[in-house]
Design an enzyme around this catalytic site. Structure first.
Site, PDB file in Angstrom:
ATOM      1  N   ASP A 134      54.093 -52.311  32.378  1.00 56.43           N
ATOM      2  CA  ASP A 134      53.755 -51.742  31.139  1.00 56.43           C
ATOM      3  C   ASP A 134      54.968 -50.775  30.514  1.00 56.43           C
ATOM      4  O   ASP A 134      54.734 -49.834  29.896  1.00 56.43           O
ATOM      5  CB  ASP A 134      52.364 -50.772  31.550  1.00 56.43           C
ATOM      6  CG  ASP A 134      51.661 -50.486  29.903  1.00 56.43           C
ATOM      7  OD1 ASP A 134      52.177 -51.291  29.084  1.00 56.43           O
ATOM      8  OD2 ASP A 134      50.944 -49.631  30.114  1.00 56.43           O
ATOM      9  N   CYS A 194      32.243 -57.316  22.477  1.00 58.18           N
ATOM     10  CA  CYS A 194      33.299 -56.338  22.252  1.00 58.18           C
ATOM     11  C   CYS A 194      33.547 -55.974  20.726  1.00 58.18           C
ATOM     12  O   CYS A 194      33.945 -54.739  20.328  1.00 58.18           O
ATOM     13  CB  CYS A 194      34.689 -56.697  22.991  1.00 58.18           C
ATOM     14  SG  CYS A 194      35.416 -58.288  22.327  1.00 58.18           S
ATOM     15  N   CYS A 198      33.015 -51.866  19.012  1.00 59.18           N
ATOM     16  CA  CYS A 198      34.057 -50.902  18.773  1.00 59.18           C
ATOM     17  C   CYS A 198      33.858 -49.716  18.069  1.00 59.18           C
ATOM     18  O   CYS A 198      33.373 -50.258  16.777  1.00 59.18           O
ATOM     19  CB  CYS A 198      35.491 -51.648  18.406  1.00 59.18           C
ATOM     20  SG  CYS A 198      36.986 -50.597  17.971  1.00 59.18           S
ATOM     21  N   CYS A 244      35.213 -51.388  24.513  1.00 56.42           N
ATOM     22  CA  CYS A 244      34.909 -52.671  24.498  1.00 56.42           C
ATOM     23  C   CYS A 244      34.913 -53.499  25.790  1.00 56.42           C
ATOM     24  O   CYS A 244      34.480 -54.772  25.770  1.00 56.42           O
ATOM     25  CB  CYS A 244      36.448 -53.514  23.864  1.00 56.42           C
ATOM     26  SG  CYS A 244      37.871 -52.787  24.421  1.00 56.42           S
ATOM     27  N   CYS A 248      31.561 -55.961  28.149  1.00 54.78           N
ATOM     28  CA  CYS A 248      31.967 -57.261  28.367  1.00 54.78           C
ATOM     29  C   CYS A 248      31.292 -57.771  29.498  1.00 54.78           C
ATOM     30  O   CYS A 248      31.284 -57.306  30.554  1.00 54.78           O
ATOM     31  CB  CYS A 248      33.468 -57.269  28.872  1.00 54.78           C
ATOM     32  SG  CYS A 248      34.051 -58.944  29.279  1.00 54.78           S
TER      33      CYS A 248
END
Length: 381
Positions: A134, A194, A198, A244, A248
């Site tokens: 990342d 999701c 939000c 979100c 799930c």
């Protein structure tokens, strides 16, 4: 560079990765990004917001061979960070995204990834590669979806059938030919939980996230003021947002991580908001040493805290917000002014009037005026 038995080496990599704490590994060929046009459209629409590095790195992101010229394969590894803990509803405590509850994942995952890379070099002497967690111009989620690791959900996070989406991704670029996976299929189906969950409507279409609306962007990446219209929607989230992923259905398969580094630090799980207002730069750096929370920076983090206090609409938030009105950071003072306007009680209004008399920063004065106007419009409590 070629390897005599690609199948054997690939299986050895998977086995060693599992020993190192990765629960799943995908392997795919280095090639141009399959979704290049989607990246271009996303950037052209400005959905990256103030994340200028996304645009600066765009050409390199389109092909891993522009990052490492001789790259032939990508090994994409997933490490679970779900501690199994859950949050409680308390507006005077802050919600931090669960990936940041423990130690900074960059160091933890990168160390294991480099250990895996050293193992590969033992099996294939002369091999070369690069490790990313990342931090580089690599589209980790896309390449994870191009392998058997998982698929990109409508919330734009990578999902695995085995453990859902609570995991970090590490990538190794290699100059080796390996045995490649078939891409995982998309199992989202008609589910749109999701998108509905939000808080800010940041998932503007299935598989499209407008970062400018995302609470994770607003509380971590954005260095300036949070747009006023979005502040009430932030709630008590002071670093990131997991809504979100929380809804799930695939996360019902989540398992608790056994990695000690990812267990919640005492100060990172639902911290009391009021004391966080008083964090100076040195104390902030000490408290969040080796924590992903440091990325927000001291001023950005305290900005988030005062917004959360305002959203509590509690009289208990007034004393810490009064202290925030004298913060050295104009960013913090401005958001504290807005927060007091949200609480709207005589003490809050008096504090705003006093702050207006001494404030010199034009942007803060604008926040104070807006807060006082909001206070005058609101009915008396």
């Amino acid at each position: 560079m070629s390897v005599p038995n690609k199948s054997v080496l690939t299986e050895q990599i998977r086995t060693e990765a599992e020993r190192l704490g990765f629960f799943k590994v995908g392997v795919t060929r280095a090639r141009p990004l399959p979704s290049e046009e989607r990246l271009e459209r996303w950037l052209a629409d400005g959905m990256q917001g103030a994340m200028g590095y996304m645009e600066r790195q765009a050409e390199r992101r389109k092909d891993p061979r522009r990052v490492m010229e001789n790259a032939r394969s990508l090994v994409v590894a997933a490490m679970n960070y779900d501690s199994g803990d859950s949050l409680r509803d308390d507006p005077l405590r802050g919600r931090i995204s669960r990936y940041a509850w423990g130690d900074d994942y960059h160091g933890v995952v990168r160390a294991r990834l480099e250990e895996l890379y050293r193992f590969i070099r033992l099996q294939a002497p002369g091999a070369s590669g690069l490790c990313y967690v990342d931090t580089g111009p690599i589209m980790e989620k896309v390449w994870g979806a191009e392998s058997a690791l998982g698929w990109i959900g409508k919330h734009t996070n990578l999902i695995t059938r085995e453990q859902g989406s609570w995991f970090f991704i590490g990538v190794i670029l290699l100059d080796l030919e390996l045995e490649y996976d078939a891409a995982e299929r998309d199992y989202c189906g008609t589910c749109a939980r999701c998108i509905a969950a939000c808080p800010t409507g940041a998932i503007v279409a299935p598989y499209v996230l407008d970062a400018r609306l995302c609470i994770s962007y607003l509380t971590i990446e954005l260095r300036g003021p949070i747009p006023r219209a979005l502040r009430p929607l932030v709630g008590n989230r002071i670093y990131g947002c997991d809504d979100c992923q929380e809804v799930c259905p695939w996360n019902r398969f989540a398992v608790s991580s056994t990695e000690p580094a990812f267990q919640p630090r005492p100060g990172n799980w639902m911290p009391e908001l009021a004391p966080l207002v008083d964090l100076g730069p040195d104390e902030f750096n000490r408290r969040f040493a080796s924590s992903a929370v440091r990325r927000a920076g001291r001023d950005g983090f305290v900005r988030n805290v005062v917004v959360a206090l305002g959203n509590s609409r509690s009289s208990e938030a007034v004393p810490p917000l009064a202290r925030a009105l004298t913060d050295p950071s104009a960013l913090v003072r401005g958001h504290a002014s807005w927060a007091l306007g949200e609480i709207d009680c005589p003490e809050a209004r008096a504090l705003l009037e006093a702050a207006r008399a001494r404030e010199t920063d034009l942007e803060v004065l604008d926040e104070i005026d807006a807060a006082l106007a909001h206070s005058q419009e609101a009915p008396e409590p």
